[in-house]
Design an enzyme around this catalytic site. Structure first.
Site, PDB file in Angstrom:
ATOM      1  N   ASN A 164       0.825  -1.209   0.000  1.00  0.00           N
ATOM      2  CA  ASN A 164       0.000   0.000   0.000  1.00  0.00           C
ATOM      3  C   ASN A 164       0.870   1.274   0.000  1.00  0.00           C
ATOM      4  O   ASN A 164       2.076   1.204  -0.229  1.00  0.00           O
ATOM      5  CB  ASN A 164      -1.036   0.000   1.123  1.00  0.00           C
ATOM      6  N   HIS A 219       3.483  -0.057  -2.720  1.00  0.00           N
ATOM      7  CA  HIS A 219       3.855  -1.469  -2.774  1.00  0.00           C
ATOM      8  C   HIS A 219       5.362  -1.709  -2.812  1.00  0.00           C
ATOM      9  O   HIS A 219       5.861  -2.541  -3.570  1.00  0.00           O
ATOM     10  CB  HIS A 219       3.189  -2.135  -3.987  1.00  0.00           C
ATOM     11  N   GLU A 249      -6.578  -7.539   0.440  1.00  0.00           N
ATOM     12  CA  GLU A 249      -5.190  -7.517   0.899  1.00  0.00           C
ATOM     13  C   GLU A 249      -5.175  -7.249   2.401  1.00  0.00           C
ATOM     14  O   GLU A 249      -5.381  -6.117   2.842  1.00  0.00           O
ATOM     15  CB  GLU A 249      -4.434  -6.413   0.159  1.00  0.00           C
ATOM     16  N   HIS A 279      -1.321 -10.318  -2.886  1.00  0.00           N
ATOM     17  CA  HIS A 279      -2.048  -9.489  -3.846  1.00  0.00           C
ATOM     18  C   HIS A 279      -2.747 -10.318  -4.934  1.00  0.00           C
ATOM     19  O   HIS A 279      -2.829  -9.889  -6.098  1.00  0.00           O
ATOM     20  CB  HIS A 279      -1.093  -8.464  -4.460  1.00  0.00           C
TER      21      HIS A 279
HETATM   22  C1  GLA Z   1      -3.630  -1.918  -4.590  1.00  0.00           C
HETATM   23  C2  GLA Z   1      -3.881  -0.469  -4.646  1.00  0.00           C
HETATM   24  C3  GLA Z   1      -4.542  -0.126  -5.924  1.00  0.00           C
HETATM   25  C4  GLA Z   1      -3.716  -0.599  -7.080  1.00  0.00           C
HETATM   26  C5  GLA Z   1      -3.493  -2.069  -6.961  1.00  0.00           C
HETATM   27  C6  GLA Z   1      -2.584  -2.560  -8.065  1.00  0.00           C
HETATM   28  O1  GLA Z   1      -4.760  -2.619  -4.340  1.00  0.00           O
HETATM   29  O2  GLA Z   1      -4.634   0.006  -3.562  1.00  0.00           O
HETATM   30  O3  GLA Z   1      -4.745   1.256  -6.004  1.00  0.00           O
HETATM   31  O4  GLA Z   1      -2.472   0.065  -7.102  1.00  0.00           O
HETATM   32  O5  GLA Z   1      -2.917  -2.364  -5.739  1.00  0.00           O
HETATM   33  O6  GLA Z   1      -3.023  -2.152  -9.332  1.00  0.00           O
END
Ligand code: GLA
Length: 380
Positions: A108, A134, A345, A206
């Protein structure tokens, strides 16, 4: 009997590699800006199956779960995880969807890629609008992990040493993630980490799920329950405002199961910011099952497949594939359309290093980071 099978990806990969080079497509080589692979032959694919008909595949590239075969109410199997057959497709995927990967060191966002810890200022890659997302440019999803089947168990352990200053984070961080497939169709994910310098850590899984099967339309008819009375509203760059807002009376109320699509089109500033649901929910403290909180339950009516998620984490990011747009074609050649998969997540809250009122994500030397999440499949 349950078994862990090892299959080398390298031959297949090399074959595809030469084919791709012949066709003139870009191939990520050593030093490619978006990945760190010293040796493509070290990338392997592991298959784990149980006695109840379920099979998962895991690669040590990004600790990615590439496939989850699950029976429906009639015993018919489908692959409910979005992803690819070839490692190069993970590496080259446009818009970096993080399909199936472990993300870290901080899953995040961290606002502006900046935080202060023990009086020192740290600056991380800004790779998502004005923010860090991330784990940076080469997060844990883009490196090769060391994999070892767990002796006598239906499990695989993946480990990785993130070096001091890697992606700007302090401290050498040793991480291990174990995926265990139980005979009652649960994937148990256990995270462990230790550091030699105080550092933020927030690891998550994820996987994008579509319980009808990957590539089988949108997830808008899936019925979702989130065990959360509150969520963390965000600004337009998806950084929490710091408020823990009540979900009651808003589209964010999933305390009773409802179709994901039911309120997604409603007028709400938070839905505009997220392009749909892309928010962190604050999990209620109970009920607990074996020390874990029941975080979410998702039911897909046409197949009868159900996914329950239990976790030791305080939050869960529900992201419903708002950035998918049909350009990515998955392992069976079908396009992954807008909202063709959802992620749940389990995590600490976004931007915790800058939010004094959120539970801390700082791991100190001598402490153990321990976290468990269970993805349990049934059909009815
Ligand atoms: C997470 C983020 C999203 C996006 C996804 C990957 O869930 O919160 O905004 O970046 O990863 O696309």
């Amino acid at each position: 009997m349950s078994k862990v099978k090892l299959r080398l990806l390298s031959k297949q990969t090399l074959f595809h590699l030469s084919l791709i080079v012949m066709l003139g497509f870009a191939w990520p080589t050593r030093g490619h800006a978006d990945t760190r692979v010293e040796d493509f032959d070290s990338i392997k694919l592991y298959t784990i199956s149980n006695t109840s008909g379920m099979t998962i595949k895991v690669t040590n590239y990004g600790a990615i779960i590439t496939s989850i075969m699950v029976p429906d109410r009639d015993g018919k199997l489908a692959d409910v995880a979005l992803g690819y057959n070839r490692v190069e497709d993970y590496i080259n995927a446009v818009d970096k969807p993080y399909f199936g990967a472990i993300v870290g060191r901080y899953g995040n966002r961290i606002a502006k890629g900046a935080f202060t810890l023990n009086g020192e200022q740290y600056s991380l890659a800004v790779n998502n609008g004005p923010n860090h997302l991330h784990g940076g440019v080469i997060g844990f999803d883009k490196v090769v992990w060391t994999a070892a089947p767990v002796g006598g168990e239906n499990a695989i352990e993946l480990s990785y040493l993130a070096k001091d200053k890697e992606e700007g984070y302090p401290g050498n961080l040793r991480i291990s993630v174990t995926y265990r497939l139980t005979d009652d169709n649960a994937i148990v994910v256990e995270y462990l980490a230790e550091t030699d310098k105080a550092t933020p850590v927030n690891l998550t899984q994820h996987t994008y799920f579509n319980l009808q099967g990957e590539g089988e339309g949108t997830i808008l008819d899936h019925q979702l329950m989130l065990n959360a009375d509150r969520y963390t509203p965000v600004d337009e760059s998806l950084i929490p405002t710091g408020e823990l807002a009540a979900v009651a009376g808003t589209p964010f109320d999933f305390t009773e199961a409802k179709a994901i699509g039911r309120d997604i089109g409603k007028e709400h500033q938070q839905l505009t910011f997220g392009g749909g649901f892309d928010h962190n929910w604050v999990l209620n403290a109970g009920p607990q099952v074996d020390g874990l909180t029941l975080a979410a339950r998702v039911y897909e009516p046409s197949s009868g497949r159900q996914l329950e998620i239990l976790t030791s984490e305080p939050g869960i990011q529900f992201y419903c594939g708002n950035f998918l747009d049909g350009r990515l074609q998955g392992k069976s050649g079908k396009p992954y359309e807008h909202r063709g998969g959802f992620c749940l997540e389990t995590q600490h809250f976004p931007d915790s290093p800058n939010q004094p009122n959120f539970p801390s994500t700082i791991l100190e030397p001598g402490e153990k980071y321990e976290s468990t999440t269970v993805f349990k499949f049934t059909a009815r």
